[in-house]
Every structure is written in structure tokens, then in C-alpha cells.
Design a protein around this motif. Structure first.
Motif, PDB file in Angstrom:
ATOM      1  N   SER A   1     -22.263 -11.178  -1.889  1.00 38.05           N
ATOM      2  CA  SER A   1     -22.789 -10.115  -1.590  1.00 38.05           C
ATOM      3  C   SER A   1     -22.544  -8.744  -1.546  1.00 38.05           C
ATOM      4  N   PHE A   2     -20.515  -8.892  -1.478  1.00 37.49           N
ATOM      5  CA  PHE A   2     -20.000  -7.825  -0.743  1.00 37.49           C
ATOM      6  C   PHE A   2     -18.727  -8.083  -2.018  1.00 37.49           C
ATOM      7  N   VAL A   3     -17.768  -6.855  -2.075  1.00 40.80           N
ATOM      8  CA  VAL A   3     -16.395  -7.078  -2.236  1.00 40.80           C
ATOM      9  C   VAL A   3     -15.779  -6.866  -0.478  1.00 40.80           C
ATOM     10  N   PRO A   4     -15.004  -7.607  -0.530  1.00 41.44           N
ATOM     11  CA  PRO A   4     -14.155  -8.229   0.676  1.00 41.44           C
ATOM     12  C   PRO A   4     -13.302  -6.962   0.499  1.00 41.44           C
ATOM     13  N   ASN A   5     -12.885  -5.627   1.322  1.00 38.49           N
ATOM     14  CA  ASN A   5     -11.708  -5.241   1.025  1.00 38.49           C
ATOM     15  C   ASN A   5     -10.721  -5.650   0.554  1.00 38.49           C
ATOM     16  N   LEU A   6     -10.249  -6.675   0.728  1.00 37.18           N
ATOM     17  CA  LEU A   6      -8.682  -7.465   0.814  1.00 37.18           C
ATOM     18  C   LEU A   6      -8.617  -7.571  -0.793  1.00 37.18           C
ATOM     19  N   TYR A   7     -10.008  -8.089  -1.941  1.00 37.99           N
ATOM     20  CA  TYR A   7     -10.046  -8.377  -2.729  1.00 37.99           C
ATOM     21  C   TYR A   7      -9.619  -6.568  -3.504  1.00 37.99           C
ATOM     22  N   ALA A   8     -10.177  -6.722  -2.864  1.00 38.16           N
ATOM     23  CA  ALA A   8     -10.718  -4.656  -3.438  1.00 38.16           C
ATOM     24  C   ALA A   8      -8.871  -3.984  -3.600  1.00 38.16           C
ATOM     25  N   THR A   9      -8.043  -4.195  -2.347  1.00 37.57           N
ATOM     26  CA  THR A   9      -6.942  -4.124  -1.943  1.00 37.57           C
ATOM     27  C   THR A   9      -6.231  -4.988  -3.150  1.00 37.57           C
ATOM     28  N   PHE A  10      -6.453  -5.676  -3.750  1.00 38.82           N
ATOM     29  CA  PHE A  10      -6.160  -6.271  -5.275  1.00 38.82           C
ATOM     30  C   PHE A  10      -5.774  -5.599  -6.403  1.00 38.82           C
ATOM     31  N   THR A  11      -6.953  -4.900  -6.347  1.00 42.81           N
ATOM     32  CA  THR A  11      -7.271  -3.758  -7.416  1.00 42.81           C
ATOM     33  C   THR A  11      -5.978  -2.636  -7.861  1.00 42.81           C
ATOM     34  N   HIS A  12      -4.923  -1.872  -6.743  1.00 45.12           N
ATOM     35  CA  HIS A  12      -4.606  -1.511  -6.740  1.00 45.12           C
ATOM     36  C   HIS A  12      -3.513  -2.040  -8.042  1.00 45.12           C
ATOM     37  N   SER A  13      -3.488  -2.917  -8.242  1.00 46.73           N
ATOM     38  CA  SER A  13      -2.476  -3.587  -9.350  1.00 46.73           C
ATOM     39  C   SER A  13      -3.956  -3.648 -10.376  1.00 46.73           C
TER      40      SER A  13
ATOM     41  N   ALA B   1     -11.692  -3.608 -16.209  1.00 45.21           N
ATOM     42  CA  ALA B   1     -11.159  -5.142 -16.091  1.00 45.21           C
ATOM     43  C   ALA B   1     -11.507  -5.335 -14.408  1.00 45.21           C
ATOM     44  N   ASN B   2     -10.843  -4.937 -13.499  1.00 46.39           N
ATOM     45  CA  ASN B   2     -10.878  -5.150 -12.107  1.00 46.39           C
ATOM     46  C   ASN B   2     -12.372  -4.879 -11.392  1.00 46.39           C
ATOM     47  N   GLN B   3     -13.253  -3.621 -12.333  1.00 48.26           N
ATOM     48  CA  GLN B   3     -14.352  -3.622 -12.061  1.00 48.26           C
ATOM     49  C   GLN B   3     -15.134  -5.061 -12.623  1.00 48.26           C
ATOM     50  N   THR B   4     -15.525  -5.291 -13.446  1.00 52.92           N
ATOM     51  CA  THR B   4     -15.952  -6.834 -13.583  1.00 52.92           C
ATOM     52  C   THR B   4     -15.437  -7.777 -12.925  1.00 52.92           C
ATOM     53  N   LEU B   5     -14.239  -7.852 -12.132  1.00 48.23           N
ATOM     54  CA  LEU B   5     -13.999  -8.907 -11.226  1.00 48.23           C
ATOM     55  C   LEU B   5     -14.860  -8.108  -9.941  1.00 48.23           C
ATOM     56  N   MET B   6     -15.455  -7.621 -10.008  1.00 49.41           N
ATOM     57  CA  MET B   6     -15.916  -6.805  -8.835  1.00 49.41           C
ATOM     58  C   MET B   6     -17.214  -7.384  -8.379  1.00 49.41           C
TER      59      MET B   6
ATOM     60  N   MET C   1       3.388   9.031   7.534  1.00 52.77           N
ATOM     61  CA  MET C   1       3.736   7.981   6.582  1.00 52.77           C
ATOM     62  C   MET C   1       2.653   7.293   5.814  1.00 52.77           C
ATOM     63  N   LYS C   2       2.992   6.910   4.195  1.00 47.96           N
ATOM     64  CA  LYS C   2       1.836   6.533   3.617  1.00 47.96           C
ATOM     65  C   LYS C   2       1.036   5.514   3.841  1.00 47.96           C
ATOM     66  N   THR C   3      -0.568   5.429   4.132  1.00 50.44           N
ATOM     67  CA  THR C   3      -1.354   4.565   4.037  1.00 50.44           C
ATOM     68  C   THR C   3      -1.567   3.886   2.668  1.00 50.44           C
ATOM     69  N   VAL C   4      -2.071   2.558   2.550  1.00 51.72           N
ATOM     70  CA  VAL C   4      -2.734   2.132   1.851  1.00 51.72           C
ATOM     71  C   VAL C   4      -4.252   1.606   2.289  1.00 51.72           C
ATOM     72  N   ILE C   5      -4.967   2.784   0.824  1.00 52.20           N
ATOM     73  CA  ILE C   5      -6.784   2.432   1.813  1.00 52.20           C
ATOM     74  C   ILE C   5      -7.689   1.002   0.406  1.00 52.20           C
ATOM     75  N   VAL C   6      -8.685   0.794   0.696  1.00 53.27           N
ATOM     76  CA  VAL C   6      -9.187  -0.155   0.218  1.00 53.27           C
ATOM     77  C   VAL C   6      -9.601   1.327  -1.161  1.00 53.27           C
ATOM     78  N   PRO C   7      -9.414   0.470  -2.397  1.00 49.34           N
ATOM     79  CA  PRO C   7      -9.915   1.339  -3.289  1.00 49.34           C
ATOM     80  C   PRO C   7     -11.375   1.075  -3.708  1.00 49.34           C
ATOM     81  N   THR C   8     -11.928   2.581  -3.801  1.00 49.38           N
ATOM     82  CA  THR C   8     -13.075   2.479  -4.673  1.00 49.38           C
ATOM     83  C   THR C   8     -13.433   1.931  -5.911  1.00 49.38           C
ATOM     84  N   TYR C   9     -15.085   0.503  -6.045  1.00 44.01           N
ATOM     85  CA  TYR C   9     -15.628   0.532  -6.860  1.00 44.01           C
ATOM     86  C   TYR C   9     -14.479   1.683  -8.203  1.00 44.01           C
ATOM     87  N   GLU C  10     -15.015   2.546  -8.009  1.00 41.96           N
ATOM     88  CA  GLU C  10     -14.901   3.859  -9.540  1.00 41.96           C
ATOM     89  C   GLU C  10     -13.042   3.652  -9.289  1.00 41.96           C
TER      90      GLU C  10
END
Length: 177
Positions: free
Chosen positions: A28-40, A15-20, A1-10
Motif C-alpha cells: 500500500s506504499f513504497v517504503p523509503n528504504l526500498y525507494a532509496t535502492f532506486t538510486h541504482s 524499470a524501478n517504477q515498475t518495481l515501485m 556535506m552531501k545528504t542522500v535523499i529518498v528518490p521520488t517515483y518520478e
């Protein structure tokens, strides 16, 4: 079963790096849920625009909606995050729990808002007319009602993203009810 991972900054687009970067400055950090949005390529920017839009609701009122929606949707991530934010805007631990249970006896206006939000969620928008009237009787207006629906939509997006992906919660866990 495929698991969705939290993308890293890299792994994020420029454009998403700028938002991050902006999130890291603000939080003071990028919450995992926000980082997950960067899959798009566009979702994080769109979500942040919705979340940060001007509103007739105070920060406390928005947290009432966030906590209520997250409780009804059983979103562990958003309950953890908004329990913390709720305390930051001035709610006590007991008040946060009361809101999650569906009332706010400590404030007439927030009580009507809590009951409206719970009812909207439970009835999937087929709101009980008496609950709606109590909301208006407590001093809220039609513009507030529309803004409540906007916050419900915003929070439902993040609740569903977390519930679907089950990415790790990076906030202290919210107490069980």
C-alpha cells in the motif's frame, strides 16, 4: 556535506517504477528504504529477488533473523519495520523484545536460531561451535543454516544502506531495549 535523499517515483527509472508499482500494490506504499535502492538502476530488483527468494525458513524464523541482525547492527529503520512484521507473523510485543535481546525462551527451535544469529553477527561469522551444535540439536539442518546466512546477508545490506544514508524511517519506531 552531501545528504542522500529518498528518490521520488518520478526520479526512478521506468524499470524501478515498475518495481515501485508492485511494492505499492503489495504494501500500500513504497517504503523509503526500498525507494532509496532506486538510486541504482539494478539494486532494487536484485535486493527484492534476494529478499523474496524461496527458503527453508518459515516467515517466523526469517523474522527472528531480521530482528536479530537489525538489533546487532543498530538499524532503526529495519527494527521499526521488522517489529511491525514480527507482530504480523504472530510474535507478541514481549517476544519481539526478547528476540532482539538474544533469546526466544517461548520456543526451543527459535531460541537456538536467535542465539545462532546473534552469535554469527557478534563474531562476524566465526560462530561458536557450541552455539552451532545447539542450533542443530534443536532440529535445524545444514540447509537451514545456509538459508540463515542468506537472510543475514539480505538484512545486513538493508541495515548498512539505512545506517549510511539515514533516510527517514516511515514505520512506527521500535521500542528501545
Amino acid at each position: 556535506m552531501k545528504t542522500v535523499i529518498v528518490p521520488t517515483y518520478e526520479q526512478a527509472s521506468p524499470a524501478n517504477q515498475t518495481l515501485m508499482d508492485n511494492l505499492k500494490k503489495a504494501l500500500s506504499f513504497v517504503p523509503n528504504l526500498y525507494a532509496t535502492f532506486t538510486h541504482s538502476e539494478t539494486a532494487l530488483g536484485t535486493y527484492l529477488t534476494l529478499q523474496n527468494a524461496r527458503s527453508s525458513l518459515s516467515s517466523k524464523a526469517r523474522e527472528v533473523v531480521n530482528l536479530s541482525v537489525s538489533q546487532i547492527n543498530h538499524c532503526r529503520y529495519c527494527l521499526a519495520a521488522h517489529t511491525m512484521v514480527g507482530k504480523m507473523v504472530g510474535f507478541s510485543d514481549e517476544q519481539v523484545l526478547e528476540i532482539r535481546r538474544g533469546s526466544a525462551s517461548f520456543d526451543v527451535r527459535l531460541d537456538a536460531l536467535t542465539k545462532l544469529t546473534h552469535n554469527v553477527m557478534i563474531t562476524r561469522g566465526h560462530t561458536d561451535k557450541d552455539v552451532l551444535q545447539a542450533f542443530f540439536d534443536a532440529g535445524w539442518n545444514e540447509g537451514n543454516l545456509v538459508d540463515v546466512m542468506m537472510v543475514i546477508g539480505d538484512k545486513t545490506i538493508s541495515n548498512f544502506l539505512h545506517s549510511t544514508t539515514e533516510i527517514p524511517v516511515d514505520f512506527p519506531a521500535a521500542p528501545e531495549l
